[in-house]
Design a protein around this motif. Structure first.
Motif, short mmCIF file in Angstrom:
data_model
loop_
_atom_site.label_atom_id
_atom_site.label_comp_id
_atom_site.label_asym_id
_atom_site.label_seq_id
_atom_site.Cartn_x
_atom_site.Cartn_y
_atom_site.Cartn_z
N LEU A 85 0.83 -1.20 0.00
CA LEU A 85 0.00 0.00 0.00
C LEU A 85 0.87 1.26 0.00
N GLN A 86 1.88 1.26 0.86
CA GLN A 86 2.77 2.42 0.94
C GLN A 86 3.53 2.62 -0.37
N GLN A 87 3.92 1.53 -1.00
CA GLN A 87 4.63 1.64 -2.27
C GLN A 87 3.74 2.27 -3.34
N ALA A 88 2.47 1.86 -3.36
CA ALA A 88 1.52 2.45 -4.31
C ALA A 88 1.35 3.95 -4.05
N SER A 89 1.28 4.32 -2.77
CA SER A 89 1.14 5.74 -2.42
C SER A 89 2.38 6.53 -2.83
N ARG A 90 3.55 5.95 -2.58
CA ARG A 90 4.79 6.63 -2.99
C ARG A 90 4.80 6.87 -4.50
#
Length: 254
Positions: A85-90
Motif C-alpha cells: 500500500l505504501q509503495q503504491a502511495s509513494r
C-alpha cells in the motif's frame, strides 16, 4: 492489461482511472492496489497522457481498506500488505504528471488517503470524507500524517484524525481539504475540463514544476530549491516544445 479491480480509458490526453469494486463501495484489497500500480505505470509511460483523473465506480470513490481481508491476517501478512500500500502511495505522490481525484461519494480511510496523494481534489458536494482509523483501532497510512497537515494545518488535522468524524465535500472545500466542491452531476465534467486544460500545457514544464513543489514541501533548503529552479527553467526553455508553446501562447493572446 488484465485488470480485475480497475477501469482505465484515455480521452484528450487524459488517463481516467476508475476504482471498480462497486459492490463493496470500491473497498481496497491487494488486487486493487496491484491493478492500480499497473495502470499508473501505463499512464506514466504513455507520452500521449498529460494528466490523470482518478474516480470511483458507483456510489463511492473508495470506502477504504476491505476489512474482510484484514480480519484474519497474520502480522507478517499485514506488514506485507501495508508495504505494498505504501509503495503504491509513494508512486502516486512521486508521479510526474498531474493527478486529479474526482471524489464522487464515500472517500474513507485509505480511500481518502489515495485522494490526499493526488495533486488536486474535486469533490461532489455531498461526498462523505473522513479518516476513521481511530474508530477501528488502526492508524493512517499513505503519507496522510503529513499530507493532511499540509492541506488543513496541524490543528484541524488533529481534530479530524482524533475524532474520526466524516465531513461532506462542501465542508472539505471550505477548509481547503479539497480544491473545489460541485454538484455530483457536474463532478466528472469539472475534473476532466481541468485535466484537459492542464494537458494543453508543456509536459516538461509541468514535470519540473511538480518536482519543485515536492522539494519545497520537504526538507530541502530554500537555497537548494532556488538552485533547482534555475536548472529546471533552463531545461524547459532549451527544449523544442518551448518554441511551439510560445507561438501558441502568442496566438491565444491575439
Amino acid at each position: 492489461m488484465n485488470l480485475e479491480c480497475i477501469g482505465y480509458e484515455k480521452r484528450k490526453g487524459v488517463g481516467i482511472i476508475t476504482l471498480n469494486r462497486p459492490q463493496v463501495l470500491n473497498a481496497m484489497n491487494r488486487r486493487l492496489w496491484l491493478d492500480f500500480q499497473t495502470v499508473l505505470a501505463e499512464a506514466g509511460a504513455d507520452p500521449d497522457i498529460r494528466a490523470v483523473v482518478i474516480t470511483g465506480e458507483g456510489r463511492a470513490f473508495s470506502s477504504g481498506a476491505d476489512l474482510k481481508d484484514s480480519r484474519n491476517r497474520s502480522q507478517t501478512d499485514y506488514r506485507a500488505y501495508l508495504e505494498e500500500l505504501q509503495q503504491a502511495s509513494r508512486r502516486l505522490i512521486r508521479f510526474d504528471k498531474p493527478v486529479i481525484a474526482a471524489i464522487n461519494g464515500y472517500a474513507i480511510g485509505s480511500g481518502f488517503e489515495l485522494a490526499l496523494a493526488c495533486d488536486i481534489r474535486i469533490a461532489a458536494e455531498n461526498a462523505r470524507i473522513g479518516l476513521p482509523e481511530a474508530k477501528v483501532a488502526s492508524s493512517v497510512t499513505g503519507g496522510a500524517l503529513r499530507l493532511l497537515q499540509d492541506l488543513v494545518g496541524p490543528g484541524k488535522a488533529r481534530e479530524l484524525l482524533f475524532t474520526g468524524d466524516f465531513i461532506e465535500g462542501s465542508e472539505a472545500a471550505r477548509i481547503g481539504l479539497v480544491n473545489l466542491a460541485v454538484p455530483l452531476e457536474q463532478l466528472m465534467g469539472t475534473a476532466l475540463s481541468m485535466a484537459e486544460k492542464i494537458a494543453q500545457n508543456a509536459p516538461l514544464s509541468i514535470k519540473m514544476i511538480k518536482k519543485g513543489l515536492h522539494m519545497a514541501q520537504g526538507e530541502t533548503s530554500m537555497e537548494a530549491l532556488m538552485d533547482f529552479e534555475i536548472e529546471a527553467c533552463l531545461a524547459c526553455v532549451s527544449a523544442e516544445e518551448r518554441r511551439v508553446s510560445l507561438d501558441t501562447f502568442e496566438t491565444r493572446k491575439k
